[in-house]
Design an enzyme around this catalytic site. Structure first.
Site, short mmCIF file in Angstrom:
data_model
loop_
_atom_site.label_atom_id
_atom_site.label_comp_id
_atom_site.label_asym_id
_atom_site.label_seq_id
_atom_site.Cartn_x
_atom_site.Cartn_y
_atom_site.Cartn_z
N GLU A 1 0.84 -1.20 0.00
CA GLU A 1 0.00 0.00 0.00
C GLU A 1 0.88 1.25 0.00
O GLU A 1 0.77 2.12 0.87
CB GLU A 1 -1.00 -0.02 1.17
CG GLU A 1 -1.95 -1.20 1.06
CD GLU A 1 -3.22 -1.10 1.91
OE1 GLU A 1 -3.31 -0.22 2.78
OE2 GLU A 1 -4.13 -1.93 1.67
N TYR B 1 -11.21 -4.57 -0.19
CA TYR B 1 -11.98 -5.00 0.98
C TYR B 1 -13.46 -4.74 0.73
O TYR B 1 -13.83 -3.74 0.10
CB TYR B 1 -11.54 -4.23 2.22
CG TYR B 1 -10.21 -4.72 2.79
CD1 TYR B 1 -10.17 -5.87 3.58
CD2 TYR B 1 -9.02 -4.07 2.51
CE1 TYR B 1 -8.97 -6.34 4.09
CE2 TYR B 1 -7.81 -4.54 3.02
CZ TYR B 1 -7.80 -5.67 3.81
OH TYR B 1 -6.61 -6.15 4.31
N GLU C 1 -4.79 -8.75 -0.63
CA GLU C 1 -5.63 -8.46 0.55
C GLU C 1 -7.07 -8.36 0.08
O GLU C 1 -7.38 -7.53 -0.79
CB GLU C 1 -5.21 -7.16 1.25
CG GLU C 1 -3.88 -7.29 1.96
CD GLU C 1 -3.52 -6.08 2.81
OE1 GLU C 1 -4.43 -5.36 3.29
OE2 GLU C 1 -2.31 -5.84 2.99
O1 AHR Z 1 -5.28 -6.06 6.72
C1 AHR Z 1 -5.22 -4.91 7.50
C2 AHR Z 1 -4.53 -3.74 6.80
O2 AHR Z 1 -5.31 -3.36 5.71
C3 AHR Z 1 -3.18 -4.01 6.20
O3 AHR Z 1 -2.15 -3.87 7.11
C4 AHR Z 1 -3.07 -2.95 5.15
O4 AHR Z 1 -2.25 -3.34 4.08
C5 AHR Z 1 -4.52 -2.72 4.74
O5 AHR Z 1 -4.83 -1.38 4.72
#
Ligand code: AHR
Length: 516
Positions: free
Chosen positions: A195, A263, A320
Site C-alpha cells: 500500500e 476489501y 488483501e
Molecule cells: O489487513 C489490514 C490492513 O489493511 C493491512 O495492514 C493494510 O495493508 C490494509 O490497509
C-alpha cells in the site's frame, strides 16, 4: 431448555414453509478447458496486528497451550486441512515499519518495539523470520515475504533476502546458520512495498514506480532453485486504475506481479450499520453486492495490464481481500477483530468463483487475515479455538486448487431489496486434479431456495456428491466451546438425469459438488 428447543423448531418449520423457490440454469462447457486455477488463489495473510500472530499463532514454547516450538498445534492442524498454499507475512502496513533484524537471534535478546500502525501495542519480536518460516513449514505453505520499501533502504531488503536464501559461505548465510537454520529458507514470493499509496509511504504512482525500480535492482535471487522469486509490486487500492496504469507503464517490465487490495466495506453513509453480527437483511444484500464488485474491478485492472503486457506475463495478485466491518459494539476497534458469520462464508465462496473466472491474469490472492483479524479462518481465545464459516468455505473449495477452470454460463434470477439487487446464484466449475468435475455455488439469496439446473453438455456423469454450508439464521456464527452452528455438511440435494444436474440449493448457502 427443551421448551425453548421445541419453540425454535416450530419457528424453523414456519420459516421453511414461507421460503419460496427460484429457478436458475447453467450450461457447463466441459470440453472447453480454460487456464489452471493456481493453488496460490487460496493464499492467506498473517500480520503483526491485534492477535493475528501473538495468541493466534505464537504462544511460546513454555505455554500450556499445546505447541511445537512455540507455534499452536491446534491452529497448524486446522490450517493443514485447508492445504494452505501460501502465507503472506509480516504485513500489511506493519511490513513497511519492520526491521527484520529485530526478529532474528536469541529470543531473549530481541528488542521490544512499538507497533506503530496497530494501536502502538508492544511488539516483542518473539515471532520473527525463523518462527514464521517454521510456521509456514508446519502448515505446508510457501512463504510470501513482504519487504520494507517505505521506511528502509534497499540494503535491508537485499540483506534479508541473502540471510534467508543464500547457501553460500558469507556473513549473512552464516549468521542464519548460527541462528539454527543450516539450509536456506525457500522464499518464492516477495512483495516490495505494501500500500505504497498509503501506509507504505503515501507515494504517488510515479514516485513509487521509480522506487520500485531502484529496489528491484538490488533484489537478488541468491541461487534459489528456479523459478526465481516472484517480485510483487505494490498495487492499487480498489478502483485506483491510474496507479495500475502508471506502475505498469513505468516499471511493468521489471516486475512479475502487481497487487490489488479490495476489501468489502459497509457503505460509508451507514453510521450504525456495518456490523459483523445482528445485521439486517439490507446489510446482507449490501455486503454481498459490495463483494461482487470485485469482479468488475479485476476486469478493469486486468484490461490496463493487457495494454502493457498482452502476453500476460505479470500476475495480478489480490493479496488483501475480505470483509471489514465496524465492530459489533459499533465502535471501531483497531485490533480489527470481528465475528464471522454464514454471510462471510458466502462472501468467500463468491470471491472464489470470481477469481476462478480471472485466472488468466489473477495468479494469487490472500484473504485478510488467517487468525483473529478481519475475515479470519480461525478465532482463538487463550487455549480455545473456533473455526469460522469462512474456514469451512475454504475447506469445501480445496478441490479447486490447481484444477482446470471450465466455462459455466449461469443465468440467475435476482434478489432485490430496496434499490439493491444481486443475482441469487454465483458459481464456477473446474476439473480437479483427481479427474472429477467440481461446481462451487453461492446462493446469495437470503430468503429463497434455488433450484439450479445445470446442463452438463458433453459430460456424461453418473455420480454426484457434495457438501453444503448453511444455517437457520443469516448471522449465525460458531462459538467457543460449542459444536459449530455453521459447518460443512454432506449435501443431499443433487439429482442427475439425462445429462442434467439439478441442485436444490438452500437459501443463503454454499454448495460444492463433485461429479464422476
Ligand atoms: O489487513 C489490514 C490492513 O489493511 C493491512 O495492514 C493494510 O495493508 C490494509 O490497509
Amino acid at each position: 431448555m427443551i421448551g425453548r428447543l421445541l419453540a425454535m423448531s416450530a419457528l424453523c418449520a414456519a420459516s421453511h414453509a414461507l421460503a419460496a423457490t427460484q429457478a436458475a440454469t447453467a450450461q457447463l462447457h466441459a470440453d472447453q478447458p480454460g487456464p489452471t486455477i493456481p493453488r496460490y488463489i487460496y493464499g492467506q495473510f498473517s500480520e503483526h496486528l491485534g492477535s493475528g500472530i501473538y495468541d493466534g499463532i505464537w504462544v511460546g514454547e513454555k505455554s500450556s497451550i499445546p505447541n511445537v516450538r512455540g507455534i499452536r498445534s491446534d491452529v497448524v492442524r486446522a490450517l493443514r486441512e485447508l492445504k494452505v498454499p501460501l502465507i503472506r507475512w509480516p504485513g500489511g502496513c506493519f511490513a513497511d515499519d519492520y526491521n527484520w533484524r529485530d526478529g532474528i537471534g536469541p529470543r531473549d535478546k530481541r528488542p521490544g518495539r512499538k507497533n506503530n500502525w496497530w494501536t502502538g501495542k508492544h511488539e516483542s519480536n518473539q515471532f520473527g523470520t525463523h518462527e514464521f518460516m517454521d510456521f509456514a513449514e508446519q502448515v505446508g505453505a510457501d512463504a510470501y515475504i513482504g519487504v520494507n520499501l517505505g521506511s528502509a533502504p534497499p540494503r535491508d531488503m537485499r540483506d534479508w533476502m541473502e540471510y534467508m536464501t543464500s547457501d553460500g559461505d558469507n556473513a549473512l548465510a552464516n549468521e542464519r546458520r548460527r541462528n539454527g537454520r543450516d539450509q536456506p529458507f525457500k522464499v518464492p514470493v516477495v512483495g516490495i512495498g505494501n500500500e505504497s499509496w498509503g501506509c507504505g509511504g503515501n507515494m504517488r504512482p510515479e514516485y513509487y514506480a521509480d522506487e520500485y525500480r531502484r529496489f528491484q535492482t538490488f533484489f537478488h535471487n541468491n541461487g534459489q532453485a528456479a523459478p526465481a522469486a516472484i517480485r510483487v509490486a505494490s498495487g492499487a487500492d480498489r478502483e485506483d486504475y491510474n496507479w495500475t496504469d502508471v506502475v505498469m507503464k513505468q516499471a511493468g517490465a521489471k516486475l512479475d506481479a502487481l497487487s490489488l487490495h479490495y476489501y468489502t466495506l459497509p457503505p460509508a453513509d451507514w453510521k450504525e450499520g456495518g456490523k459483523a453480527t445482528r445485521f439486517s437483511k439490507e446489510e446482507w444484500v449490501a455486503i454481498l453486492a459490495g463483494a461482487l464488485r470485485i469482479d468488475d474491478i479485476i476486469r478493469r485492472h486486468a484490461a490496463i495490464m493487457d495494454k502493457y503486457d498482452p502476453k500476460k506475463r505479470v500476475g495480478l495478485y489480490v493479496d488483501e481481500w475480505g470483509t471489514w466491518y465496524r465492530s459489533d459494539s459499533g465502535k471501531f476497534d483497531w485490533d480489527l477483530r470481528q465475528q464471522n458469520t454464514l454471510r462471510d462464508g458466502v462472501v468467500a465462496a463468491a470471491h472464489f468463483n470470481i477469481f476462478h473466472r480471472h485466472t488468466d491474469r489473477v495468479k494469487q490472492t490472500s484473504i485478510a487475515q488467517t487468525m483473529n483479524v478481519l475475515q479470519a479462518m480461525i478465532l482463538t481465545d487463550g487455549p480455545k479455538m473456533v473455526l469460522t464459516p469462512t474456514y469451512y468455505a475454504f475447506k469445501m473449495y480445496v478441490p479447486f486448487q490447481d484444477a482446470t477452470a471450465l466455462p459455466l454460463d449461469v443465468s440467475s434470477p435476482s434478489y432485490r431489496l430496496g434499490a439493491t439487487a444481486i443475482p441469487s446464484i454465483n458459481a464456477s466449475a473446474a476439473k480437479g486434479k483427481d479427474g472429477k468435475i467440481y461446481i462451487g455455488i453461492a446462493n446469495m439469496n437470503p430468503d429463497d431456495n434455488v433450484q439450479f439446473s445445470v446442463n452438463l453438455g458433453t459430460l456424461a456423469a453418473t455420480k454426484v456428491s457434495g457438501q453444503v454450508l448453511t444455517a437457520q439464521q443469516m448471522d449465525q456464527f460458531n462459538e467457543f466451546g460449542k459444536s459449530p452452528a455453521v459447518a460443512a455438511q454432506p449435501y443431499r440435494g443433487a439429482t442427475l438425469a439425462n445429462g442434467a444436474l439439478t441442485l436444490d440449493l438452500p437459501a443463503k448457502s454454499v454448495v460444492v459438488v463433485g461429479l464422476e
